[in-house]
Design an enzyme around this catalytic site. Structure first.
Site, short mmCIF file in Angstrom:
data_model
loop_
_atom_site.label_atom_id
_atom_site.label_comp_id
_atom_site.label_asym_id
_atom_site.label_seq_id
_atom_site.Cartn_x
_atom_site.Cartn_y
_atom_site.Cartn_z
N ASP A 170 46.81 -33.02 103.29
CA ASP A 170 47.01 -32.07 102.20
C ASP A 170 47.77 -32.60 100.99
O ASP A 170 48.13 -31.83 100.11
CB ASP A 170 47.71 -30.81 102.73
CG ASP A 170 49.09 -31.11 103.28
OD1 ASP A 170 49.38 -32.28 103.61
OD2 ASP A 170 49.89 -30.16 103.41
N GLU A 171 48.01 -33.88 100.91
CA GLU A 171 48.68 -34.41 99.72
C GLU A 171 48.29 -35.86 99.48
O GLU A 171 47.93 -36.59 100.40
CB GLU A 171 50.20 -34.27 99.82
CG GLU A 171 50.83 -35.03 100.96
CD GLU A 171 52.35 -34.93 100.94
OE1 GLU A 171 52.96 -35.04 99.85
OE2 GLU A 171 52.93 -34.76 102.02
#
Length: 367
Positions: free
Chosen positions: A108-109
């Protein structure tokens, strides 16, 4: 001097409450409600909490039992890593349409170096807006972003206007931004280190900057140089599309606490097998084997041993883990065991010797 070094435009993109947001996207009935991915049952641990749940103090790594106390209306949903991976690949595909310099940190990043980008847009701020808009339009999720001259500042900035926001720290604003920053916001300063800094009168970046390198080395060991540099805007790490894996691990939380080594051996065998499979799949091996023990009172202990050769075989990993278990008496019954291998044969042995420098407040760079 910094003017002699390449100045980069870095974006750190961080999806908002990713696991929980995916669940809400897939199930419209969950939208607007406090939910937690994972954490169900008496032994569960929250993997991610929606922003509706965070208002009650629910957060990742919290026990499900405590989470439900804080938020009685909390809805637990099962984690679905196959789905998260699918969504993550779609998001990364968008990133690569702007730059090939994409360094994922997790599902997610990611960091993006857009100094030279594929669409020729000079403004990293506008690029971040464009990327976030496309993620929302094409995937259905919101993302936040931080934009600045290096990875450290970009990551700190991405947390500033969450959720669904972004913050740009221009070169001429870097020093003021860091001086005003609460020490707890510095990436790499954990809870224990923050408390230690508080005890020494270090509450903000300005307080940290007032300390000499010798002082920081004396009180914070090998991290002293890191703190000394980053508060001055110095962070040499480049965006690396192929990040070098530093460790590989597997762990298990048990439905009932274990107090017998015999039962622990059985669990360790399964964990060692999983670690070995992951090592072989990744085509790596390691020298340092670490046993992680979490007790029933949630205290954590690690025990490590470095071998003179690289290993990936289950038998050697298991035997070493057993030796580490017997290395000392157990403090209590055990709720979690984990095995990790580090000092991998993929480690980058090159040591970069960079010249000290400081950020020039006169530096102008279109962001």
């Amino acid at each position: 001097m910094l003017n002699d070094l390449p100045i980069r435009k870095i974006i750190h993109v961080d999806m908002d409450a990713f696991y929980a947001s995916v669940a809400q996207m897939d199930n419209p009935e969950l939208r607007g409600k406090p939910i937690a991915a994972g954490g169900g049952g008496t032994r569960g641990v929250v993997s991610a909490a929606s922003y509706e749940a965070r208002k009650f103090g629910v957060k990742s790594a919290m026990s499900g039992r405590l989470a439900i106390k804080l938020c009685p209306e909390l809805i637990f949903v099962k984690t679905d890593f196959a789905r998260y991976t699918e969504i993550s690949k779609r998001i990364r595909k968008i990133f690569f349409e702007y730059t090939d310099l994409v360094e994922p940190l997790s599902l997610d990043e990611a960091y993006l170096d857009v100094t030279d980008n594929k669409i020729g847009l000079p403004s990293a701020t506008l690029l971040a807006q464009n990327i976030r808009a496309r993620i929302y339009d094409e995937v259905g999720l919101t993302a936040s972003a931080g934009i600045s001259i290096n990875k450290f500042i970009a990551k700190v900035a991405s947390d500033y206007n969450k959720p669904n926001g972004q913050k740009t720290v221009n070169p001429e604003d870097v020093l003021k931004f860091l001086e005003d920053l609460d020490i707890r916001k510095f990436y790499g300063v954990g809870k224990v280190t923050a408390e230690k800094m508080y005890q020494k009168g270090i509450f903000t970046g300005k307080d940290l900057k007032s300390k000499t390198l010798e002082y920081l080395d004396e009180h914070f060991g090998k991290s002293g140089r890191y703190y000394y540099d980053v508060v001055r805007g110095i962070h040499y790490s480049e965006v690396k599309p192929n990040r070098i894996r530093k460790s590989l691990a597997a762990e298990r939380t048990f439905s009932e606490n274990l107090s017998s080594e015999i039962y622990m051996f059985e669990k360790l065998e399964h964990i060692a097998e999983e670690v070995s499979k992951r090592l072989l799949k990744s085509k790596v091996a390691g020298k340092t084997i670490t046993l992680k023990i979490k007790y029933s009172d949630f205290t954590l202990q690690t025990r490590s041993k470095t071998l003179p050769y690289f290993v990936s075989e289950k038998a050697i990993i298991l035997d070493t883990a057993k030796d580490l278990l017997y290395q000392d008496t157990l403090n209590n019954s055990v709720r979690l065991l984990g095995i990790s291998l580090s000092n991998l044969n993929t480690d980058d042995k090159k040591i970069k010797k960079e010249e000290e420098t400081a950020v020039s407040v006169q530096l102008k760079f279109e962001f």
